[in-house]
Scaffold this motif. Structure first.
Motif, PDB file in Angstrom:
ATOM      1  N   ALA A   1     -18.732 -41.674 117.045  1.00  0.00           N
ATOM      2  CA  ALA A   1     -17.587 -42.595 117.040  1.00  0.00           C
ATOM      3  C   ALA A   1     -18.012 -43.967 117.543  1.00  0.00           C
ATOM      4  O   ALA A   1     -17.614 -45.000 116.994  1.00  0.00           O
ATOM      5  N   PHE A   2     -18.830 -43.974 118.593  1.00  0.00           N
ATOM      6  CA  PHE A   2     -19.317 -45.254 119.122  1.00  0.00           C
ATOM      7  C   PHE A   2     -20.167 -45.980 118.094  1.00  0.00           C
ATOM      8  O   PHE A   2     -20.057 -47.197 117.935  1.00  0.00           O
ATOM      9  N   GLN A   3     -21.006 -45.257 117.372  1.00  0.00           N
ATOM     10  CA  GLN A   3     -21.850 -45.895 116.363  1.00  0.00           C
ATOM     11  C   GLN A   3     -20.985 -46.592 115.304  1.00  0.00           C
ATOM     12  O   GLN A   3     -21.258 -47.720 114.911  1.00  0.00           O
ATOM     13  N   LEU A   4     -19.932 -45.920 114.861  1.00  0.00           N
ATOM     14  CA  LEU A   4     -19.034 -46.503 113.856  1.00  0.00           C
ATOM     15  C   LEU A   4     -18.298 -47.726 114.400  1.00  0.00           C
ATOM     16  O   LEU A   4     -18.237 -48.773 113.740  1.00  0.00           O
ATOM     17  N   SER A   5     -17.725 -47.610 115.590  1.00  0.00           N
ATOM     18  CA  SER A   5     -16.975 -48.740 116.143  1.00  0.00           C
ATOM     19  C   SER A   5     -17.903 -49.886 116.531  1.00  0.00           C
ATOM     20  O   SER A   5     -17.552 -51.063 116.374  1.00  0.00           O
ATOM     21  N   SER A   6     -19.097 -49.562 116.984  1.00  0.00           N
ATOM     22  CA  SER A   6     -20.086 -50.593 117.313  1.00  0.00           C
ATOM     23  C   SER A   6     -20.497 -51.356 116.061  1.00  0.00           C
ATOM     24  O   SER A   6     -20.607 -52.591 116.084  1.00  0.00           O
ATOM     25  N   ASN A   7     -20.718 -50.630 114.969  1.00  0.00           N
ATOM     26  CA  ASN A   7     -21.081 -51.297 113.709  1.00  0.00           C
ATOM     27  C   ASN A   7     -19.985 -52.246 113.243  1.00  0.00           C
ATOM     28  O   ASN A   7     -20.264 -53.373 112.821  1.00  0.00           O
ATOM     29  N   ALA A   8     -18.735 -51.814 113.309  1.00  0.00           N
ATOM     30  CA  ALA A   8     -17.612 -52.662 112.883  1.00  0.00           C
ATOM     31  C   ALA A   8     -17.498 -53.902 113.763  1.00  0.00           C
ATOM     32  O   ALA A   8     -17.312 -55.021 113.274  1.00  0.00           O
ATOM     33  N   PHE A   9     -17.628 -53.714 115.074  1.00  0.00           N
ATOM     34  CA  PHE A   9     -17.547 -54.842 116.007  1.00  0.00           C
ATOM     35  C   PHE A   9     -18.699 -55.820 115.782  1.00  0.00           C
ATOM     36  O   PHE A   9     -18.496 -57.034 115.703  1.00  0.00           O
ATOM     37  N   ARG A  10     -19.900 -55.292 115.666  1.00  0.00           N
ATOM     38  CA  ARG A  10     -21.073 -56.143 115.475  1.00  0.00           C
ATOM     39  C   ARG A  10     -20.997 -56.891 114.144  1.00  0.00           C
ATOM     40  O   ARG A  10     -21.434 -58.032 114.030  1.00  0.00           O
TER      41      ARG A  10
END
Length: 161
Positions: A126-135
């Motif tokens: 979940a963090f990988q997905l949200s981190s990608n969207a934020f970045r």
């Protein structure tokens, strides 16, 4: 909320942080940068860029679409991932609290690298997905800022000729 996208005078910035002083950087609306006609008509954008980068070395972008929501989700997911990630680093502070952190890098030559958390857990996925969207959102804002700054610098050079 404003987001810092450039710190060209990092020596100055580090000096201010080390001295405990606070600074209030000049800011620009993301809409001012993305709307070409508005950007062309507004001398304020050029004025803010010249002042901010010439005096402080920092420009803050405000009102980046989706930034606040993406940041909130990413930070929540980061907290959950860090709790189970074997590659999270720990640092014990003087007051007895422990800071746990993960590192990520974005190098233009290498592209955006994934966060090295070392876990296949749901929390880290979940963090990988949200981190990608934020970045992606922040990277897009940096790209727009860079484009407009290049235009301002090119216009300034053309005037000097």
């Amino acid at each position: 909320m404003a987001t810092f996208v450039g710190a060209l005078a990092s020596g100055f910035f580090l000096q201010v942080v080390a001295s405990g002083q606070s600074i209030r950087p000049s800011s620009l609306s993301f809409a001012d940068l993305t709307d070409g006609q508005r950007f062309q008509r507004s001398g304020r954008v050029e004025e803010v860029l010249a002042k901010a980068l010439g005096e402080q070395g920092i420009v803050a972008l405000r009102d980046i679409p989706r930034f606040s929501g993406l940041r909130k989700v990413m930070l929540r997911d980061a907290h959950s991932c860090i709790a189970v990630a074997p590659h999270a680093q720990s640092l014990a502070l003087e007051d007895g609290s422990v800071r746990r952190q993960l590192a990520a890098t974005s190098v233009s030559a290498l592209g955006r690298q994934p966060v090295d958390h070392g876990s296949d857990s749901k929390a880290c996925s979940a963090f990988q997905l949200s981190s990608n969207a934020f970045r992606e959102a922040v990277g897009g804002a940096v790209d727009v800022f860079s484009k407009r700054l290049s235009e301002v610098l090119a216009a300034g050079e053309a005037i000097k000729l």
